[in-house]
Design a protein around this motif. Structure first.
Motif, PDB file in Angstrom:
ATOM      1  N   ASN A  56       0.825  -1.208   0.000  1.00 14.67           N
ATOM      2  CA  ASN A  56       0.000   0.000   0.000  1.00 14.67           C
ATOM      3  C   ASN A  56       0.857   1.255   0.000  1.00 14.67           C
ATOM      4  O   ASN A  56       0.554   2.212  -0.713  1.00 14.67           O
ATOM      5  CB  ASN A  56      -0.949   0.001   1.201  1.00 14.67           C
ATOM      6  N   ILE A  57       1.923   1.244   0.766  1.00 17.61           N
ATOM      7  CA  ILE A  57       2.831   2.395   0.805  1.00 17.61           C
ATOM      8  C   ILE A  57       3.421   2.645  -0.582  1.00 17.61           C
ATOM      9  O   ILE A  57       3.445   3.773  -1.074  1.00 17.61           O
ATOM     10  CB  ILE A  57       3.935   2.188   1.852  1.00 17.61           C
ATOM     11  N   ARG A  67      -4.981   6.395  -2.648  1.00 14.90           N
ATOM     12  CA  ARG A  67      -4.887   7.092  -1.359  1.00 14.90           C
ATOM     13  C   ARG A  67      -5.250   6.134  -0.228  1.00 14.90           C
ATOM     14  O   ARG A  67      -5.855   5.093  -0.471  1.00 14.90           O
ATOM     15  CB  ARG A  67      -5.856   8.274  -1.352  1.00 14.90           C
ATOM     16  N   PRO A  68      -4.916   6.489   1.000  1.00 11.43           N
ATOM     17  CA  PRO A  68      -5.342   5.641   2.126  1.00 11.43           C
ATOM     18  C   PRO A  68      -6.858   5.454   2.107  1.00 11.43           C
ATOM     19  O   PRO A  68      -7.598   6.354   1.712  1.00 11.43           O
ATOM     20  CB  PRO A  68      -4.897   6.438   3.362  1.00 11.43           C
ATOM     21  N   GLY A  69      -7.305   4.284   2.521  1.00  8.57           N
ATOM     22  CA  GLY A  69      -8.718   3.950   2.477  1.00  8.57           C
ATOM     23  C   GLY A  69      -9.596   4.911   3.247  1.00  8.57           C
ATOM     24  O   GLY A  69      -9.348   5.201   4.414  1.00  8.57           O
ATOM     25  N   TRP A  77      -6.120  -0.775   3.754  1.00  7.33           N
ATOM     26  CA  TRP A  77      -7.050  -0.451   2.672  1.00  7.33           C
ATOM     27  C   TRP A  77      -6.624   0.805   1.926  1.00  7.33           C
ATOM     28  O   TRP A  77      -6.139   1.753   2.522  1.00  7.33           O
ATOM     29  CB  TRP A  77      -8.451  -0.237   3.229  1.00  7.33           C
ATOM     30  N   ASN A  78      -6.842   0.788   0.612  1.00  2.79           N
ATOM     31  CA  ASN A  78      -6.627   1.948  -0.248  1.00  2.79           C
ATOM     32  C   ASN A  78      -7.943   2.343  -0.896  1.00  2.79           C
ATOM     33  O   ASN A  78      -8.787   1.489  -1.169  1.00  2.79           O
ATOM     34  CB  ASN A  78      -5.647   1.626  -1.389  1.00  2.79           C
ATOM     35  N   THR A  79      -8.075   3.618  -1.179  1.00  2.00           N
ATOM     36  CA  THR A  79      -9.124   4.100  -2.066  1.00  2.00           C
ATOM     37  C   THR A  79      -8.440   4.406  -3.388  1.00  2.00           C
ATOM     38  O   THR A  79      -7.469   5.161  -3.438  1.00  2.00           O
ATOM     39  CB  THR A  79      -9.800   5.367  -1.508  1.00  2.00           C
TER      40      THR A  79
END
Length: 117
Positions: A56-57, A67-69, A77-79
């Motif tokens: 994710n990073i 972006r972060p969820g 989680w990501n958005t």
């Protein structure tokens, strides 16, 4: 990718169901009752997907659309904004990774029930 293509892609996976558990506009895809993909049918087209925290990073550093969820555990989680900057191939890969991350953590009995390989 549009919302219909997203839905078809997710629903084609083994053991997937769809529902609106939070409100009338948040479509949630689950495998064996566990969420792996969420999208809002009203706001800008984006999906929330689960992935490995380290990956994710990396994704957030390389892709401005990731972006972060939103309203999710930001470590896991990501958005992902669906605005054309992420290819359909990449989006499908991220959906697959989210799906298989959930499947990998299912109890053995559930995996056998769904015949995951």
């Amino acid at each position: 990718m549009n919302i219909e293509e997203l839905r078809e892609y997710c629903m084609a996976k083994k053991g997937v169901t769809e529902s609106f558990p939070f409100d009338e506009s948040t479509l949630v895809f689950k495998v064996a009752g566990k969420m792996f993909c969420l999208t809002d049918l009203v706001d800008d087209f984006a999906v929330a997907l689960k992935n490995d925290p380290e990956k994710n990073i990396e994704l957030r550093e390389h892709f401005p659309a990731v972006r972060p969820g939103y309203h999710m555990n930001k470590q896991h989680w990501n958005t992902v904004q669906i605005d054309g900057s992420i290819s359909d191939k990449m989006l499908k890969q991220l959906i697959d990774e989210s799906y298989w991350l959930i499947v990998a953590k299912l109890p053995k009995k559930v995996k056998e029930e769904f015949k995951f390989e």
